[in-house]
Every structure is written in structure tokens, then in C-alpha cells.
Design an enzyme around this catalytic site. Structure first.
Site, PDB file in Angstrom:
ATOM      1  N   PRO A 157       0.833  -1.205   0.000  1.00 25.85           N
ATOM      2  CA  PRO A 157       0.000   0.000   0.000  1.00 25.85           C
ATOM      3  C   PRO A 157       0.867   1.254   0.000  1.00 25.85           C
ATOM      4  CG  PRO A 157      -0.824  -1.605   1.586  1.00 25.85           C
ATOM      5  CD  PRO A 157       0.507  -2.111   1.105  1.00 25.85           C
ATOM      6  N   GLU A 158       0.599   2.144  -0.950  1.00 31.88           N
ATOM      7  CA  GLU A 158       1.333   3.396  -1.037  1.00 31.88           C
ATOM      8  C   GLU A 158       0.409   4.523  -0.590  1.00 31.88           C
ATOM      9  OE1 GLU A 158       3.348   3.690  -4.823  1.00 31.88           O
ATOM     10  OE2 GLU A 158       3.979   1.600  -4.759  1.00 31.88           O
TER      11      GLU A 158
ATOM     12  N   LYS B  87       3.021   7.182   4.710  1.00 34.43           N
ATOM     13  CA  LYS B  87       2.225   5.955   4.631  1.00 34.43           C
ATOM     14  C   LYS B  87       1.765   5.477   6.007  1.00 34.43           C
ATOM     15  CE  LYS B  87       4.899   4.506   0.580  1.00 34.43           C
ATOM     16  NZ  LYS B  87       5.757   3.453  -0.003  1.00 34.43           N
TER      17      LYS B  87
ATOM     18  N   ARG C 221      14.099  -2.344  -7.219  1.00 29.82           N
ATOM     19  CA  ARG C 221      12.669  -2.265  -7.518  1.00 29.82           C
ATOM     20  C   ARG C 221      12.453  -2.336  -9.017  1.00 29.82           C
ATOM     21  NH1 ARG C 221       9.776  -0.309  -3.225  1.00 29.82           N
ATOM     22  NH2 ARG C 221       8.072  -1.419  -4.259  1.00 29.82           N
TER      23      ARG C 221
END
Length: 275
Positions: A2-3, A58, A265
């Protein structure tokens, strides 16, 4: 993971249901998350009233008169709300680790299959929490502007994508939204950050804000585990222009989207459209 859009979506879902309400009990089924939950959390929270809910980067913040509950969703976490009007509280499964029960019967349930999230109690000054005190500006705030980004990148030789994902530069721009923002801004993720011209920083700031705002409007991205407080999936993934589209035609030029690894990433971009 979740960002920012997913965390903001969660915040908007839980806040109306718990603000102003008093905690009656806390049910702890699993203490071992990224950091162990205080086993006395139920005793600490019982009888306390939620003053407000917020978000920093976040992190979700549930504020009480003398302390805050800091919640991070980790890689796979989510918060669900069950109310008395639902008729029946969903039966917990092995991934439902914490229930916070309020005096009116409302339940906020924390679910986290991979257990990389966190639920932390803190009684100090919110802004001085070790996880919050060194964070950069919020990307949707006025503080994140062209002048700020241009000045902040001047001394940074690393790739602009890595700088954009650094929470000391700007918070909450995770991998998905960094990829999407750079593609829409026409900037290669590999460009040294200090090589960006001021007008490019202006475009990037505007694009980051637009991408994040649109993602929030669509409930965020659901690629695996994320659901909102009602258990519904987000659908911003249906609007991806580059993320996850390696070896597919670029939506602008028709060339193939490339996938490479940058900072461990997955990085997706078009070599023709992004310079």
C-alpha cells in the site's frame, strides 16, 4: 505494498466510523508484526476516546487525548470497519490479527497476511516520533513545489526515480506511482536527479500530484491484497500507463516498454518517450 493513495483511501474510510468514539476492548490474535505489538495495548486503549484520525506519509495516525496509535500497513495490510448496522461482524481468519472494538459496537479490524505492518502506541509529541520526525513534505501539499524539488535535487547525483522514492525528499511516492509519474512527465527514471532542469521539476511536481490525486479518486491500486475499509478493491491499476506493462506497446509511441531493476525495484519506462 500500500502506497500513499491506498493509505489515504483507508483513512477516509475509517475516520467517519471511529472519530469521537470510545474504545471498549482490543482483541490481539498476533503480536509479532514488523515490530511486536504492545501486549498491554487493550489495557492502554480501553476507555480512551478517538479525537481524530490522520495520515503522515504511509502512516495512519489515530489520535487520543494523551497519545497516538501509529499504524503502518506494511506489504499486505488493510483495515476493515464493521458496524452494528452490518448485522454481523465478519468471522476472523488467520490473517486477521487485531480487532479494536468501540463502545457502540463498531469494530476496526487489522488484517496482514505477510505480517510486515505495525501497530505502535506512542505518548510523546507526534511530530517527534522516530518514524515521523525526518520525513519530507507531503506530495499533495503546497510545500512540495517546483522551487523545493529543484533545490532539493541539486546535490543529488543518484537516479531521479530513487530520489523521488526517498521519504526525506517527498513522502509516499512508492514504486508504482514513481513509475507512472516519470512516464507521464517524459523523464527517464535513470536521469541523474541533479540534471533535471527547473521546468522539468515543474512538470514532475504537477504530474506527481495529478497521478496521486487520481489514484485516490479511484480507491488506489489493488494488485494482490489491498482492499479499502469496506472490503472493496481499488481500480487505479486499470489506468496504468507504464507500470507492469513490460514488453507491451508504449501508449504514446508504440515502442516496447522496458523493465529493469533500479534500487532493487522493478522499473518500467519507454526509452523513446522518456529522456
Amino acid at each position: 505494498m500500500p502506497e500513499l493513495p491506498e493509505v489515504e483511501t483507508t483513512l477516509r474510510g475509517i475516520a467517519p466510523h471511529i472519530e469521537g468514539k470510545t474504545v471498549e476492548a482490543v482483541i490481539l490474535r498476533q503480536l509479532k508484526l514488523r515490530w511486536q505489538i504492545n501486549p498491554d495495548l487493550g489495557e492502554i486503549l480501553s476507555g480512551r476516546q478517538v479525537l481524530s484520525c490522520g495520515r503522515r506519509a504511509k502512516y495512519l495516525i489515530v489520535r487520543f487525548q494523551t497519545g497516538i496509535l501509529l499504524i503502518h500497513l506494511g506489504m499486505s495490510g488493510s483495515l476493515r470497519i464493521f458496524t452494528p448496522s452490518d448485522g454481523r461482524i465478519g468471522r476472523p481468519d488467520r490473517h486477521d490479527h487485531v480487532d479494536i472494538v468501540f463502545s457502540d459496537g463498531t469494530v476496526m479490524r487489522y488484517r496482514d497476511p505477510r505480517k510486515f505492518g505495525a501497530i505502535l502506541w506512542y505518548e510523546g509529541i507526534e511530530e517527534r516520533h522516530p518514524l515521523l520526525e525526518k520525513l519530507g513534505p507531503e506530495p499533495l501539499s503546497e510545500a512540495f513545489c517546483t522551487d523545493y524539488l529543484y533545490a532539493g535535487l541539486k546535490a543529488q547525483k543518484r537516479a531521479v526515480k530513487l530520489a523521488l522514492m526517498d521519504n526525506t525528499v517527498v513522502v509516499g511516492v512508492g514504486n508504482i506511482y514513481a513509475n507512472e509519474s516519470l512516464f507521464r512527465a517524459g523523464i527517464s527514471p535513470h536521469r541523474p536527479a541533479n540534471r533535471l532542469k527547473k521546468k522539468e521539476c515543474a512538470v514532475l511536481v504537477e504530474t506527481v500530484k495529478a497521478v496521486l490525486q487520481r489514484a485516490i479518486e479511484t480507491g488506489g491500486s489493488t494488485l494482490r491484497d489491498f482492499v479499502d475499509s469496506d472490503g472493496k478493491s481499488g481500480y487505479f491499476q486499470q489506468e496504468y500507463t507504464v507500470y507492469g506493462r513490460h514488453n507491451q506497446p508504449c501508449l504514446r509511441c508504440g515502442g516496447l516498454v522496458v523493465k529493469e531493476t533500479l534500487g532493487q525495484r522493478g522499473t518500467f519506462y519507454c526509452t523513446n518517450c522518456q529522456k
